[in-house]
Design a protein around this motif. Structure first.
Motif, mmCIF file in Angstrom:
data_model
loop_
_atom_site.group_PDB
_atom_site.id
_atom_site.type_symbol
_atom_site.label_atom_id
_atom_site.label_comp_id
_atom_site.label_asym_id
_atom_site.label_seq_id
_atom_site.Cartn_x
_atom_site.Cartn_y
_atom_site.Cartn_z
ATOM 1 N N GLY A 46 0.836 -1.164 -0.065
ATOM 2 C CA GLY A 46 0.134 -0.090 0.031
ATOM 3 C C GLY A 46 0.801 1.262 -0.145
ATOM 4 N N GLN A 47 0.459 2.123 0.779
ATOM 5 C CA GLN A 47 1.142 3.498 0.945
ATOM 6 C C GLN A 47 2.213 3.570 2.156
ATOM 7 O OE1 GLN A 47 -1.874 6.556 0.615
ATOM 8 N NE2 GLN A 47 -2.290 6.177 -1.486
ATOM 9 N N ASN A 48 1.931 2.471 2.994
ATOM 10 C CA ASN A 48 3.000 2.311 4.113
ATOM 11 C C ASN A 48 4.409 2.524 3.846
ATOM 12 O OD1 ASN A 48 0.775 2.513 5.749
ATOM 13 N ND2 ASN A 48 0.634 0.127 5.874
ATOM 14 N N ALA A 49 5.079 3.434 4.398
ATOM 15 C CA ALA A 49 6.605 3.747 3.932
ATOM 16 C C ALA A 49 7.318 3.935 5.304
ATOM 17 C CB ALA A 49 6.881 4.561 2.928
ATOM 18 N N VAL A 50 8.534 3.955 5.443
ATOM 19 C CA VAL A 50 9.217 3.980 6.630
ATOM 20 C C VAL A 50 10.092 5.287 6.348
ATOM 21 C CG1 VAL A 50 11.054 3.596 8.062
ATOM 22 C CG2 VAL A 50 9.543 1.772 7.343
ATOM 23 N N ILE A 51 9.875 6.382 7.293
ATOM 24 C CA ILE A 51 10.525 7.843 6.972
ATOM 25 C C ILE A 51 11.344 8.026 8.325
ATOM 26 C CG2 ILE A 51 10.156 10.203 6.823
ATOM 27 C CD1 ILE A 51 7.360 9.835 5.821
ATOM 28 N N LYS A 52 12.528 8.176 7.929
ATOM 29 C CA LYS A 52 13.660 8.553 9.280
ATOM 30 C C LYS A 52 13.503 9.848 9.582
ATOM 31 C CE LYS A 52 18.130 6.891 10.781
ATOM 32 N NZ LYS A 52 19.247 6.268 10.517
ATOM 33 N N VAL A 53 13.397 10.069 10.635
ATOM 34 C CA VAL A 53 13.420 11.701 11.066
ATOM 35 C C VAL A 53 14.332 11.796 12.349
ATOM 36 C CG1 VAL A 53 12.123 13.784 11.997
ATOM 37 C CG2 VAL A 53 11.276 12.429 10.116
ATOM 38 N N GLN A 54 15.519 12.643 12.103
ATOM 39 C CA GLN A 54 16.196 12.523 13.427
ATOM 40 C C GLN A 54 16.705 11.469 14.200
ATOM 41 O OE1 GLN A 54 14.665 15.736 15.928
ATOM 42 N NE2 GLN A 54 15.138 17.446 14.473
ATOM 43 N N GLY A 55 17.017 10.640 13.294
ATOM 44 C CA GLY A 55 17.425 9.187 13.671
ATOM 45 C C GLY A 55 16.287 8.113 14.209
#
Length: 296
Positions: A67-76
């Protein structure tokens, strides 16, 4: 109504041989549209999908292609895009570190991430009882290491205003604010009139210590008080004599004339001889002044 009656009442379905090509194309389009609507309704809510995947033991990184689930990394920190406008923090699963990296064998099990900030607590020792305390009224406002249970507002830890301290200990403003370290104080409303400026209250012990630093000893402070008292008395006497002199000049018009400021000159009458003392006396004709003298 039985199934036979229902079948008899229903209109006969058209035979596929009787449909035209245009009708067949329209039916196919409607069926494809209905299939797309059913597939859209069957899409699970992102929260439900994430919960089901976690319950099944699936790692969040395994859902990158679904689907549209994605992993985003923000400040570690890794977040999962739910597709509905929300970012879900990626959970730390057994066998993985807080940053998502896999741990080496032997470090499995539940991992507890302790992200709390440890604030060190510094304890002070009370100068009166010797007990340790973390915070007190005198230490917070004046930096004086005395706990609240040993605080004595009436005598030992009494407060004094800036005006009273300057008059009692002969201190100047620079002794409060410029001399290191500056004396700490608290501000309070003036009890005599709320429209006046706020009072500055100092700790009496600290003011006394500052006075000893300025004058050196209590004896020197006492001498300074006595010297200033003498100067004050001399000033009062000088002012009193000046006022009395002015009053005499105004009352004795025969001796002093306001307009010309002329000095009275005596005009003496005939001399009177005193045989016992062998002296002579003469008196002024215009004033009661008399003068006694001896003739050679």
């Amino acid at each position: 109504m039985s199934q036979e009656v229902a079948d008899a009442a229903a209109p006969p379905a058209p035979s596929s041989s009787k449909l035209t090509n245009a009708q067949k194309a329209r039916i196919e389009r409607n069926q494809a549209k209905a299939q797309r609507l059913r597939e859209a309704k069957l899409v699970a809510h992102p929260y439900k999908e994430l919960a089901s995947n976690q319950n099944n033991g699936a790692h969040p990184e395994a859902m990158l292609g679904k689907g549209q689930n994605a992993v985003i990394k923000v400040q570690g920190t890794k977040y999962i895009d739910s597709g509905g406008g929300f970012l879900l923090e990626q959970p730390v699963l057994p066998g993985a570190s807080a940053s998502g990296e896999k741990l080496p064998p032997g470090n499995g099990g539940n991992i507890i991430v302790d992200d709390a900030i440890a604030i060190p607590v510094q304890y002070e020792e009370c100068a009166e009882c010797g007990d340790q305390f973390a915070e007190s009224y005198l230490f917070s406002n004046f930096g004086h290491s005395v706990c609240d249970k040993c605080r004595d507002n009436e005598e030992r830890h009494a407060l004094i205003t800036r005006t009273e301290a300057k008059a009692e200990y002969l201190l100047k403003d620079c002794d409060f604010d410029k001399r290191e370290p500056p004396l700490r104080y608290i501000s309070r409303k003036n009890p005599h009139n709320v429209r006046w400026g706020e009072m500055k209250l100092y700790l009496h012990l600290q003011v006394l210590k500052r006075a000893l630093e300025v004058w050196g000893s209590e004896e020197e402070l006492l001498r300074q008080h006595e010297g200033r008292e003498e100067k004050r008395e001399v000033g009062k006497a000088r002012k009193y004599n000046k006022q009395m002199k002015q009053l005499r000049m105004e009352v004795r018009s025969s001796v002093y004339t306001k307009k010309t400021h002329a000095i009275h000159e005596h005009e003496f009458g005939p001399d009177t001889y005193n045989e016992e003392e062998d002296t002579y006396t003469h008196t002024c004709l215009t004033c009661p002044y008399s003068e006694t003298y001896e003739k050679m």
